[in-house]
Design an enzyme around this catalytic site. Structure first.
Site, PDB file in Angstrom:
ATOM      1  N   GLU A  39       0.844  -1.208   0.000  1.00  0.00           N
ATOM      2  CA  GLU A  39       0.000   0.000   0.000  1.00  0.00           C
ATOM      3  C   GLU A  39       0.883   1.264   0.000  1.00  0.00           C
ATOM      4  O   GLU A  39       1.965   1.277   0.587  1.00  0.00           O
ATOM      5  CB  GLU A  39      -0.837  -0.058   1.297  1.00  0.00           C
ATOM      6  CG  GLU A  39      -1.809   1.065   1.519  1.00  0.00           C
ATOM      7  CD  GLU A  39      -2.566   0.887   2.863  1.00  0.00           C
ATOM      8  OE1 GLU A  39      -2.203  -0.018   3.662  1.00  0.00           O
ATOM      9  OE2 GLU A  39      -3.512   1.653   3.097  1.00  0.00           O
ATOM     10  N   LYS A 110      -9.387   2.759  -2.145  1.00  0.00           N
ATOM     11  CA  LYS A 110      -9.722   2.084  -0.884  1.00  0.00           C
ATOM     12  C   LYS A 110     -11.039   2.595  -0.306  1.00  0.00           C
ATOM     13  O   LYS A 110     -11.209   3.801  -0.075  1.00  0.00           O
ATOM     14  CB  LYS A 110      -8.577   2.317   0.106  1.00  0.00           C
ATOM     15  CG  LYS A 110      -8.693   1.576   1.429  1.00  0.00           C
ATOM     16  CD  LYS A 110      -7.435   1.820   2.279  1.00  0.00           C
ATOM     17  CE  LYS A 110      -7.372   1.001   3.540  1.00  0.00           C
ATOM     18  NZ  LYS A 110      -6.120   1.211   4.296  1.00  0.00           N
ATOM     19  N   CYS A 143      -5.444  -3.132   2.058  1.00  0.00           N
ATOM     20  CA  CYS A 143      -5.217  -3.299   3.484  1.00  0.00           C
ATOM     21  C   CYS A 143      -6.490  -3.517   4.310  1.00  0.00           C
ATOM     22  O   CYS A 143      -7.067  -4.567   4.268  1.00  0.00           O
ATOM     23  CB  CYS A 143      -4.373  -2.146   4.014  1.00  0.00           C
ATOM     24  SG  CYS A 143      -3.460  -2.624   5.509  1.00  0.00           S
TER      25      CYS A 143
END
Ligand code: ACM
Length: 269
Positions: A39, A110, A143
């Site tokens: 990430e 995300k 994540c």
């Protein structure tokens, strides 16, 4: 098909130094079809100010880190998925980008921001895209998305056979336990590329993983060492959704009973 992860330590505020590290680690990657990086590779993670987050971001169009990845994918004839601190207009997203031998392909932003990320990034507004790259169809998560089973299932329903998961994990081992289970539940391959190292109070947990559609761990990295790990996979395994000759993990769902999943319910207990 050969897929793998690059576990290393992106440098906070030093994209050039990070590119040098990636270049060095790529030297052992001949014949790899798809490689996943952690990430926020172009920026590092633990920003001390909004200015730092902004200054270390880049736009997809004309961004130097994207251009670097494009040149590496072209020279290595490979696909890379990498985390990116993405600037779009006056907004930042914690994104994952897919690059191929012919250049930039697509972005996932995300959806589920973790802790202080809310101070810097907007939640994703680009949905949950999947991309057919010829050898497979893939989706991306970033994540902390790991704790929301809904997004893994949506990607599988859209046809993702591999879910690429750039990460900067800091909680002790929870995601690493969940990843093989997401792979099993959806009968997909998962590549979680976690980072190592520390940034101020945060220590990143390593233990990057490749899991297969049976929930088996094909590769698991160390806790704190730089590692590029690659495995040969058989994508047909991710196309077979039968748990038994009479049980298809996607078609046997009973969505008429799942309406609560799409409501913004406040669960009190
Ligand atoms: C995380 O989402 N970077 C923990």
């Amino acid at each position: 098909m050969k897929i793998g992860f690059m576990q290393f330590s992106p440098l906070l505020g030093d994209a050039l130094g990070t590119m040098k590290a990636i270049e060095r680690l790529l030297s052992g990657c001949a014949g790899v079809d798809l490689l996943v990086l952690p990430e926020l590779c172009n920026s590092g993670y633990n920003f001390t100010s909004y200015e730092q987050a902004w200054d270390t971001s880049e736009a997809i169009e004309g961004g130097p880190f994207i251009a670097f990845l494009e040149s590496k994918c072209s020279s290595h004839n490979m696909h890379i998925v990498s985390g990116l601190n993405e600037r779009d207009g006056d907004v930042l997203y914690n994104s994952a980008v897919l690059i191929g031998p012919n250049g930039y392909i697509g972005t996932y932003r995300k959806l589920h921001l973790f802790l202080n990320e809310r101070d810097f990034f907007q939640p994703g507004n680009a949905g949950l895209p999947v991309f057919d790259i010829g050898s497979c169809t893939l989706g991306m998560l970033v994540c902390f998305d790991w704790i929301f089973p809904e997004v893994w299932r949506i990607l599988a329903l859209k046809g993702a056979e591999i879910i690429c998961h750039p990460s900067n994990l800091v909680l002790p081992g929870f995601a690493q336990r969940a990843i093989p289970i997401h792979a099993l539940f959806n009968r997909v391959y998962v590549v979680t590329a976690n980072r190592i190292g520390t940034e101020e109070e945060l220590t990143f947990t390593g233990v990057s993983i490749i899991a297969d559609p049976r929930g088996d761990i094909l590769a698991q990295a160390s806790r704190a060492k730089e590692e590029v790990v690659v495995r040969e996979i058989h994508i047909a395994l991710a196309r077979d959704k039968m748990m038994t000759p009479r049980n298809h993990v996607l078609n046997d769902r009973r969505p008429q009973e799942y309406a609560l999943l799409t409501e913004n319910a406040i669960v009190k207990r």
